[in-house]
Design an enzyme around this catalytic site. Structure first.
Site, PDB file in Angstrom:
ATOM      1  N   HIS A 243       0.743  -1.408  -0.109  1.00  0.00           N
ATOM      2  CA  HIS A 243       0.027   0.088  -0.017  1.00  0.00           C
ATOM      3  C   HIS A 243       0.871   1.128   0.119  1.00  0.00           C
ATOM      4  O   HIS A 243       0.231   2.327  -0.284  1.00  0.00           O
ATOM      5  CB  HIS A 243      -0.894  -0.127   1.288  1.00  0.00           C
ATOM      6  CG  HIS A 243      -2.347   0.554   0.995  1.00  0.00           C
ATOM      7  ND1 HIS A 243      -2.432   1.786   0.217  1.00  0.00           N
ATOM      8  CD2 HIS A 243      -3.584   0.440   1.499  1.00  0.00           C
ATOM      9  CE1 HIS A 243      -3.715   1.846   0.068  1.00  0.00           C
ATOM     10  NE2 HIS A 243      -4.431   1.201   0.867  1.00  0.00           N
TER      11      HIS A 243
ATOM     12  N   TYR B  84     -13.422   5.178   9.818  1.00  0.00           N
ATOM     13  CA  TYR B  84     -12.775   5.839   9.018  1.00  0.00           C
ATOM     14  C   TYR B  84     -12.973   4.901   7.268  1.00  0.00           C
ATOM     15  O   TYR B  84     -13.201   3.906   7.274  1.00  0.00           O
ATOM     16  CB  TYR B  84     -11.159   5.242   8.756  1.00  0.00           C
ATOM     17  CG  TYR B  84     -10.186   5.624   7.710  1.00  0.00           C
ATOM     18  CD1 TYR B  84      -9.419   6.655   7.743  1.00  0.00           C
ATOM     19  CD2 TYR B  84     -10.031   4.819   6.757  1.00  0.00           C
ATOM     20  CE1 TYR B  84      -8.422   6.876   6.651  1.00  0.00           C
ATOM     21  CE2 TYR B  84      -9.153   4.866   5.530  1.00  0.00           C
ATOM     22  CZ  TYR B  84      -8.599   6.010   5.631  1.00  0.00           C
ATOM     23  OH  TYR B  84      -7.620   6.268   4.591  1.00  0.00           O
TER      24      TYR B  84
ATOM     25  N   SER C 156     -11.913   5.737   3.280  1.00  0.00           N
ATOM     26  CA  SER C 156     -11.135   6.588   2.620  1.00  0.00           C
ATOM     27  C   SER C 156     -11.680   6.846   1.092  1.00  0.00           C
ATOM     28  O   SER C 156     -12.637   6.531   0.830  1.00  0.00           O
ATOM     29  CB  SER C 156     -10.050   5.641   1.795  1.00  0.00           C
ATOM     30  OG  SER C 156     -10.385   4.387   1.004  1.00  0.00           O
TER      31      SER C 156
ATOM     32  N   THR D 140      -5.281  10.264  -0.137  1.00  0.00           N
ATOM     33  CA  THR D 140      -6.576  10.111   0.277  1.00  0.00           C
ATOM     34  C   THR D 140      -6.655  10.955   1.405  1.00  0.00           C
ATOM     35  O   THR D 140      -5.942  11.510   1.656  1.00  0.00           O
ATOM     36  CB  THR D 140      -6.665   8.552   0.934  1.00  0.00           C
ATOM     37  OG1 THR D 140      -5.783   8.394   1.894  1.00  0.00           O
ATOM     38  CG2 THR D 140      -6.356   7.478  -0.205  1.00  0.00           C
TER      39      THR D 140
END
Length: 468
Positions: free
Chosen positions: A187, A306, A308, A319
């Site tokens: 990532h 959360y 994104s 993001t």
């Protein structure tokens, strides 16, 4: 049309056509890149086309390189690539000779992996093999597992046993023994939007290819040294007793993590974008409110959440956070937990929560979120030895301990997705919603993933009932 407009007028042209330029800087790291562990900080390394004409293939504990680009960077034909892969599959003797799974090292804590890698690099053999892995276009993992069903698929594609993986590579194309395939990506270099673009194009191109005869004849022999186009080379490792101990520790640590990891899939064909559109309900907001209600029923409170949002509309944008746990979401969830609240009131609160979610989503996409700004301020303050009071405030601490970590990638080509919890209290929710179906993979560290998935199923049924 927009690209032909003068720069000072391009925005107005984009607005007129409803088309906006997006930052494409992530795409350069999709191929021929890797994350290299460091003692204090990892490094993203990108290789040139002349350095990266091969893929790295893992089968069992063994690693192979397979050159798939010619010197002029033209792609090797499909049949020759297939013959090279079949030769790797047939190299059972070479695979059985590898007693230790070097791939496990990439699952270690980064500082431990950095130390183990530093020691490995003292051997010219190891250095050459690691360089071949790092510089590959991408990794292909040929797995023996034959996953059946969403739970099995999620487990194999998210982690497997860790032995037949290289988690540092920009992405791994995992192909199971029954043909199931997935992309597992690192990532740090980029986000799901870039990977999904690749994923969709591979799916479209592969399904459009005409059927052809299997290339089972004329298989090349696996080479021990760098070889020509389409000829696989088995990589060698010179493993010291210390490196072997590191691999054994990595295996033990990983199995300990996986023993605590619970995955539970939720899939439904009862609703999708088409059904929600009839009721004028935003699809993403509907999914997010289901998460809020499921958690409210399971845990009894509104959790820090959360989601994104891509900020690719900005140069080098990554993001921003959509904070789905709004006051409207809390009111909606509490109402659906109270049997005395009427159907019409519930429906009104659901619509209000979804509308508010849509508003904050637009803000996040346009760079008007708060999380990235606060992160930047905190980082800059730390560099100057400062610690503003806001960052030690209890509310900020609660907000920062993410309980529902959510992310969506929508594609008709996508069967399921998944990622690990970001902390011990976290419910990791990878979800997708298509025209006529929706799904979520729930991942926790023994917090009750199946129970959450069950609450989620009932939540969506109750939400639909309130508007029909």
């Amino acid at each position: 049309v927009c690209r032909f407009l003068p720069r000072q007028f391009s925005f107005y042209g984009s607005y007129a056509f409803g088309a906006y330029p997006l930052d494409m800087s992530q795409y350069k790291n999709l191929f021929a890149s890797t994350r290299v562990p460091g003692a204090e900080r990892d490094e993203l390394v990108k290789y040139t086309p002349q350095q990266s004409k091969h893929i790295v293939v893992q089968r069992g504990n063994a690693f192979y390189t397979l050159k798939v680009l010619d010197d002029d960077l033209s792609i090797l034909d499909h049949a020759s690539i297939e013959r090279g892969l079949r030769a790797i599959l047939n190299d059972t003797q070479g695979q059985s000779a590898e007693s230790h799974a070097v791939g496990l090292l990439s699952s270690m804590r980064r500082d431990e992996w950095a130390a183990a890698r530093k020691e490995m690099l003292s051997s010219p053999t190891n250095k050459a093999s690691l360089e071949a892995i790092d510089s590959a276009l991408f990794a292909v993992c040929l797995d023996d597992a034959k996953p059946d069903g969403p739970l099995d698929v999620s487990s194999v594609m998210l982690h497997g046993d860790g032995k037949n993986r290289w988690f540092d590579k920009s992405f791994q194309l995992i192909v199971a023994g029954n043909g199931a395939a997935a992309v597992n990506f690192e990532h740090a270099w980029g986000d799901g939007v870039a990977v999904l673009r690749y994923f969709n194009e591979v799916y479209q191109d592969s399904t459009a290819l005409p059927e052809r005869e299997r290339a089972t004849d004329g298989l090349p022999s696996v080479a021990a040294d760098p070889s020509g186009l389409g000829v696989p080379q088995r990589l060698k490792f010179d493993l010291s007793s210390s490196t072997k101990s590191s691999i054994e520790k990595a295996d033990k640590d990983l199995q300990g993590v996986l023993a605590n990891l619970e995955l539970a899939p939720f899939q439904s064909e009862e609703f999708g974008k088409n059904r929600l559109k009839k009721h004028k309900l935003g699809a993403d907001g509907f999914m997010q409110m289901g998460f809020q209600l499921a958690h409210q029923r399971m845990k009894g409170y509104t959790p820090a959440t959360y989601e994104s949002a891509s900020t690719a509309a900005f140069k080098h944008g990554r993001t921003e956070t959509i904070r789905s746990a709004t006051p409207e979401a809390a009111a909606f969830a509490k109402a659906f937990c109270d049997d005395s609240v009427s159907k019409d009131v519930r429906a009104g609160l659901l619509r209000a929560a979804i509308k508010r979610h849509g508003d904050i989503t637009k803000d996040a996409l346009m760079g008007k979120g708060m999380d990235r700004h606060l992160f930047a301020l905190r980082t800059l303050a730390g560099r100057h030895g400062q610690s503003p009071a806001i960052f030690s405030d209890k509310s900020y601490q609660v907000m920062g301990n993410i309980i529902l970590s959510t992310s969506t990638l929508a594609s008709e080509a996508l069967y399921a997705g998944g990622f690990g919890p970001v902390n011990k209290d976290c419910f990791a929710l990878a979800y997708n919603i298509n025209n006529d179906n929706a799904g979520t993979v729930v991942a926790t560290y023994k917090l009750g993933s199946e129970e959450f998935a069950s609450h989620l199923e009932q939540a969506y049924k109750d939400m639909l009932a309130s508007v029909e």
